[in-house]
Design an enzyme around this catalytic site. Sequence first.
Site, PDB file in Angstrom:
ATOM      1  N   THR A  40      20.887  22.122  36.513  1.00 51.02           N
ATOM      2  CA  THR A  40      20.069  22.246  35.303  1.00 51.02           C
ATOM      3  C   THR A  40      19.236  23.522  35.303  1.00 51.02           C
ATOM      4  O   THR A  40      18.696  23.926  34.272  1.00 51.02           O
ATOM      5  CB  THR A  40      19.142  21.029  35.159  1.00 51.02           C
ATOM      6  N   HIS A  45      14.415  22.753  43.426  1.00 48.00           N
ATOM      7  CA  HIS A  45      13.025  22.778  43.871  1.00 48.00           C
ATOM      8  C   HIS A  45      12.865  21.762  44.996  1.00 48.00           C
ATOM      9  O   HIS A  45      13.809  21.013  45.308  1.00 48.00           O
ATOM     10  CB  HIS A  45      12.052  22.526  42.714  1.00 48.00           C
ATOM     11  N   HIS A  48      14.164  18.128  45.151  1.00 50.57           N
ATOM     12  CA  HIS A  48      15.577  17.816  45.357  1.00 50.57           C
ATOM     13  C   HIS A  48      15.944  17.666  46.836  1.00 50.57           C
ATOM     14  O   HIS A  48      17.054  17.225  47.148  1.00 50.57           O
ATOM     15  CB  HIS A  48      16.467  18.951  44.799  1.00 50.57           C
ATOM     16  N   LYS A  82      14.578  10.535  31.811  1.00 48.89           N
ATOM     17  CA  LYS A  82      14.284  11.321  30.616  1.00 48.89           C
ATOM     18  C   LYS A  82      14.054  10.403  29.426  1.00 48.89           C
ATOM     19  O   LYS A  82      14.757   9.410  29.246  1.00 48.89           O
ATOM     20  CB  LYS A  82      15.442  12.284  30.309  1.00 48.89           C
ATOM     21  N   ARG A  86      18.512  15.937  26.651  1.00 52.17           N
ATOM     22  CA  ARG A  86      18.409  17.265  27.258  1.00 52.17           C
ATOM     23  C   ARG A  86      19.032  18.310  26.319  1.00 52.17           C
ATOM     24  O   ARG A  86      19.928  17.998  25.544  1.00 52.17           O
ATOM     25  CB  ARG A  86      19.157  17.315  28.593  1.00 52.17           C
ATOM     26  N   GLN A 172      29.705  10.436  36.556  1.00 51.44           N
ATOM     27  CA  GLN A 172      29.306  10.449  37.961  1.00 51.44           C
ATOM     28  C   GLN A 172      30.089   9.401  38.754  1.00 51.44           C
ATOM     29  O   GLN A 172      30.420   9.618  39.924  1.00 51.44           O
ATOM     30  CB  GLN A 172      27.795  10.218  38.116  1.00 51.44           C
ATOM     31  N   ASP A 193      16.245   7.300  41.491  1.00 49.50           N
ATOM     32  CA  ASP A 193      16.597   7.333  40.071  1.00 49.50           C
ATOM     33  C   ASP A 193      18.105   7.365  39.851  1.00 49.50           C
ATOM     34  O   ASP A 193      18.576   7.234  38.721  1.00 49.50           O
ATOM     35  CB  ASP A 193      15.938   8.531  39.381  1.00 49.50           C
ATOM     36  N   LYS A 230       1.663  14.433  41.216  1.00 49.79           N
ATOM     37  CA  LYS A 230       3.095  14.606  41.410  1.00 49.79           C
ATOM     38  C   LYS A 230       3.398  15.533  42.575  1.00 49.79           C
ATOM     39  O   LYS A 230       2.806  16.603  42.709  1.00 49.79           O
ATOM     40  CB  LYS A 230       3.728  15.158  40.128  1.00 49.79           C
ATOM     41  N   LYS A 233       4.495  20.020  42.867  1.00 44.79           N
ATOM     42  CA  LYS A 233       3.960  20.810  41.765  1.00 44.79           C
ATOM     43  C   LYS A 233       2.696  21.533  42.211  1.00 44.79           C
ATOM     44  O   LYS A 233       1.895  21.011  42.973  1.00 44.79           O
ATOM     45  CB  LYS A 233       3.620  19.913  40.570  1.00 44.79           C
ATOM     46  N   THR A 234       2.531  22.752  41.717  1.00 46.95           N
ATOM     47  CA  THR A 234       1.307  23.510  41.932  1.00 46.95           C
ATOM     48  C   THR A 234       0.782  23.933  40.567  1.00 46.95           C
ATOM     49  O   THR A 234       1.389  23.631  39.536  1.00 46.95           O
ATOM     50  CB  THR A 234       1.566  24.768  42.788  1.00 46.95           C
TER      51      THR A 234
END
Length: 418
Positions: A40, A45, A48, A82, A86, A172, A193, A230, A233-234
């Site tokens: 995607t 990141h 994953h 989601k 998307r 999948q 998920d 979360k 994340k920054t």
Amino acid sequence: MDLLQDLAWRGIIYQQSDEEGLKELLSNQKISLYCGADPTADSLHIGHLVPFLTLRRFQQHGHRPIVLVGGATGLIGDPSGKSEERNLQTLEKVQENVAGIQKQLAAIFEFDGENGAEMVNNYDWAGSMDIVTFLRDIGKHIGVNYMLAKDTIASRLETGISFTEFTYTILQAMDFNHLYEHHGCKLQIGGSDQWGNITSGLELIRKMQPEGAKAFGLTIPLVTKADGTKFGKTEGGAVWLNPEKTTPYEFYQFWINTADADVVKYLKFFTFLSHEEIDQLAMSVQEEPHLRKAQKVLAEEMTRLIHGEGSLEQAIKISQALFSGDVKSLTAAEIEQGFKDVPSFDVKDAEGNLVDLLVAAKISPSKRQAREDIANGAVTINGEKITDTTYSLQESDRIEGQFTIIRRGKKKYTLIKY
């Protein structure tokens, strides 16, 4: 301690389709197993990482990992997690993303030897399949009621879901069935998920493969932070594996700033340290938290794994220079990393009165204040204190002819660019 016991100790196992069956399988033979990611973006990141690092743990125990990047599924879009559709990406963009992600994943696995990893792209078998074949040979085996019972689909029924994303779980499932049939793949692992997609694959294998065919699914819990915010994340956004998106220094700093409440869990999830090593670091967190030994080891292990030894050494060097104020020891490339988010000011001439520069760059609010700051020793140039209010910058103040670093007070840095 065997592999599954190790995973349980680390808190990595969330769901299993057949716990006893998988335990028996792994105790009797070495297997092929897979984990996948959709392209995607052009980079993964850190959110994953855990499933793929878990795949690597299986490889360390002699099993053969299959690393899948979804060139086909990436064109469709996984509805998991989601609340809306998307945006579809072009084939060219997805292929570009596939190449970037494959390069990142290649750094994690061993590709040589008897159980060397194999990299696959589901576009190779799904991209050329015509719609009639898909509907007759694949879709016929998955009931609509079965799909509607999936949380990822059921949660979207009120807000709406397209047929495209509705069929994602079948695509999948087709991956798992293909890898089972052509690569002897017995296990799929993924984040929590992905449970619905994994069980769809198990169902398709049960329907399409000979009677008695047996495959397994295992999921990994969502990585969370103790304070409820979360993970990964920054203030600047996601922590990417691509060094152009998140520099190795920023990557290192993310891990070294881990809270005491989280660091032991992250050592278990993300590193390959032994139980004894992690237990010792856990004790250090309790008895000498000010030393932050666990955070330092976590940052070193992760930066070395993703970016290599050279980038780790560079990240440590930048960190030490910023802590000590010895910024003159940094190269221009290291300055670009360490001062990526620091306020900057562009000037054309190397020479200029320091007072005027402090005001122009908005380091000091006025010339009077600038003179006071200099006289009081509150201003440094490249780590050296300047107290002469008539000082003018020289060519020698430019690091590799590109940068001058001015600090006002203890923490306010400004990067002067030429």
